[in-house]
Design a protein around this motif. Sequence first.
Motif, PDB file in Angstrom:
ATOM      1  N   GLN A 142       0.828  -1.206   0.000  1.00 35.94           N
ATOM      2  CA  GLN A 142       0.000   0.000   0.000  1.00 35.94           C
ATOM      3  C   GLN A 142       0.865   1.259   0.000  1.00 35.94           C
ATOM      4  O   GLN A 142       0.544   2.268  -0.637  1.00 35.94           O
ATOM      5  CB  GLN A 142      -0.937   0.002   1.226  1.00 35.94           C
ATOM      6  CG  GLN A 142      -1.733   1.288   1.427  1.00 35.94           C
ATOM      7  CD  GLN A 142      -2.742   1.528   0.320  1.00 35.94           C
ATOM      8  OE1 GLN A 142      -3.598   0.700   0.087  1.00 35.94           O
ATOM      9  NE2 GLN A 142      -2.623   2.654  -0.369  1.00 35.94           N
ATOM     10  N   ILE A 143       2.010   1.192   0.680  1.00 32.27           N
ATOM     11  CA  ILE A 143       2.889   2.357   0.798  1.00 32.27           C
ATOM     12  C   ILE A 143       3.483   2.751  -0.545  1.00 32.27           C
ATOM     13  O   ILE A 143       3.653   3.943  -0.843  1.00 32.27           O
ATOM     14  CB  ILE A 143       4.018   2.075   1.827  1.00 32.27           C
ATOM     15  CG1 ILE A 143       3.410   1.867   3.216  1.00 32.27           C
ATOM     16  CG2 ILE A 143       5.034   3.206   1.849  1.00 32.27           C
ATOM     17  CD1 ILE A 143       4.425   1.424   4.253  1.00 32.27           C
ATOM     18  N   VAL A 144       3.793   1.762  -1.390  1.00 33.02           N
ATOM     19  CA  VAL A 144       4.486   2.073  -2.647  1.00 33.02           C
ATOM     20  C   VAL A 144       3.534   2.349  -3.798  1.00 33.02           C
ATOM     21  O   VAL A 144       3.986   2.775  -4.871  1.00 33.02           O
ATOM     22  CB  VAL A 144       5.462   0.937  -3.018  1.00 33.02           C
ATOM     23  CG1 VAL A 144       6.542   0.790  -1.968  1.00 33.02           C
ATOM     24  CG2 VAL A 144       4.724  -0.380  -3.228  1.00 33.02           C
ATOM     25  N   ARG A 145       2.245   2.107  -3.646  1.00 34.81           N
ATOM     26  CA  ARG A 145       1.280   2.483  -4.690  1.00 34.81           C
ATOM     27  C   ARG A 145       0.973   3.968  -4.526  1.00 34.81           C
ATOM     28  O   ARG A 145       0.016   4.358  -3.846  1.00 34.81           O
ATOM     29  CB  ARG A 145      -0.005   1.649  -4.563  1.00 34.81           C
ATOM     30  CG  ARG A 145       0.174   0.176  -4.850  1.00 34.81           C
ATOM     31  CD  ARG A 145      -1.170  -0.518  -5.077  1.00 34.81           C
ATOM     32  NE  ARG A 145      -2.012  -0.480  -3.890  1.00 34.81           N
ATOM     33  CZ  ARG A 145      -2.052  -1.449  -2.976  1.00 34.81           C
ATOM     34  NH1 ARG A 145      -1.296  -2.537  -3.110  1.00 34.81           N
ATOM     35  NH2 ARG A 145      -2.866  -1.357  -1.938  1.00 34.81           N
ATOM     36  N   ARG A 146       1.820   4.811  -5.144  1.00 31.71           N
ATOM     37  CA  ARG A 146       1.754   6.237  -4.817  1.00 31.71           C
ATOM     38  C   ARG A 146       2.223   7.087  -5.971  1.00 31.71           C
ATOM     39  O   ARG A 146       2.779   6.608  -6.959  1.00 31.71           O
ATOM     40  CB  ARG A 146       2.629   6.519  -3.597  1.00 31.71           C
ATOM     41  CG  ARG A 146       4.121   6.463  -3.866  1.00 31.71           C
ATOM     42  CD  ARG A 146       4.936   6.454  -2.575  1.00 31.71           C
ATOM     43  NE  ARG A 146       6.365   6.630  -2.812  1.00 31.71           N
ATOM     44  CZ  ARG A 146       7.200   5.698  -3.248  1.00 31.71           C
ATOM     45  NH1 ARG A 146       6.741   4.489  -3.528  1.00 31.71           N
ATOM     46  NH2 ARG A 146       8.489   5.978  -3.422  1.00 31.71           N
ATOM     47  N   VAL A 147       1.986   8.380  -5.799  1.00 34.40           N
ATOM     48  CA  VAL A 147       2.612   9.424  -6.609  1.00 34.40           C
ATOM     49  C   VAL A 147       3.288  10.374  -5.643  1.00 34.40           C
ATOM     50  O   VAL A 147       2.707  10.805  -4.655  1.00 34.40           O
ATOM     51  CB  VAL A 147       1.578  10.190  -7.462  1.00 34.40           C
ATOM     52  CG1 VAL A 147       2.176  11.475  -8.022  1.00 34.40           C
ATOM     53  CG2 VAL A 147       1.090   9.328  -8.624  1.00 34.40           C
TER      54      VAL A 147
END
Length: 421
Positions: free
Chosen positions: A411-416
């Motif tokens: 969840q932490i790395v699914r980002r902008v």
Amino acid sequence: MKKILLTLSAFALTSGVFAQDVTTTSTETSSSDYNKWSIELNGGLNKYQRPATSGYYTATPSPWNADLGVRYMFNNKFGVKLDAGYYNFTGHDDSMDFDTHYYRANLQGVANLGRIMSFETWTNTIGLLGHAGFGYGQLKSDNADFTDKMFNFMAGVTGQIKLSNRVALTGDFTTILNAKQDYAFDGASTHGGRGFGGILFQGTVGLTVYLGGNEKHADWVAMDSELKKEIDALENRLATIETGLTDSDQDGVADMFDAEPNSMAGVAVDTKGRTIDRNNNGVADELENYFETKYGDKGTSSTAGMDVKSLINDGYVNVYFDFNKTQPTTESASGINFLVKYLKANPSASADVVGYADEIGNADYNKNLSQQRANNVKQILVDAGISGSRLNVVANGEDTSVNKDSKQARQIVRRVTFKIK
């Protein structure tokens, strides 16, 4: 037949009183929502039953008759009409020769039986009217010099086929009862009865032309559907209010009154939901004080600006996404607003918008996914007033820095994230 005539007669006698009553219930629908006036033109055949002189008779049915009427509807169920009719009677085959003419004028009550019986539940083009009323008539003959004056009662039913919102095709069957008729319909003999001794039937076809500036006439307006429209409109208004009363950014100010409905969570706002920023540097005072205390020199606002830039570039400000989604989660939208405020306060600054995906799935797919996420965040920034020329999209694909098997870590790395330049 007697029961039908008596029922319609009672309706005709009470239509005036009832009309006053129904006008008080105009809350069902506004009188301006539909047209009320119409003109009716009909022609057809007739047949008298009595009184008649032996040896005198007409064809069955006999041509011809015509009538013209003007109708006014109080609502979509009840109205009145004033009409006049002409009838010609002539001898047929072996009958003695005669040529008589009957004239009448009537005031009638009208009931829209199609609306009363809810025809609209199965058709919008077929209607049925009932009408009944009293009037005055005269009988004259070309073969004798007399004018027989009488009163009449008439009742009938009219079928309707709507051709358009302005015109309807009609077919009518009516019975006329004459009172105080002295002469037979053929004019060849007198009749001694003083009650309703004369009986005449007529069948006609014709056109009804609707007058007025509204789309529909009362004949074709269903109150239930109009009421449903009003209820639907009220429900939509309530839904709008309910939506407006939600507090998306949880700052204590409902969205409908919130001038900044995506302010950063936990940051103090004014009564209009706007982040408090007394020095107008684009950073909430509450955050600025925290940043200056923890990271920088509290003495200058320029240092605070540098601290904010460092925090953004060091990855403290992120926008997160659910699995395989390209639109950011509502909870992380404040990160976008944070960058918006910074770029508006620093018009010479630009930023990279960097997209990431987790390691689940094909690498090429994840590269494209990170591109879409960054593009969507850029569009939100542009819609918020930041020029697209100040924003550069970078697709970094998969972020392999966390345990691939950990749902929480992914969840932490699914980002902008952002890089200010």
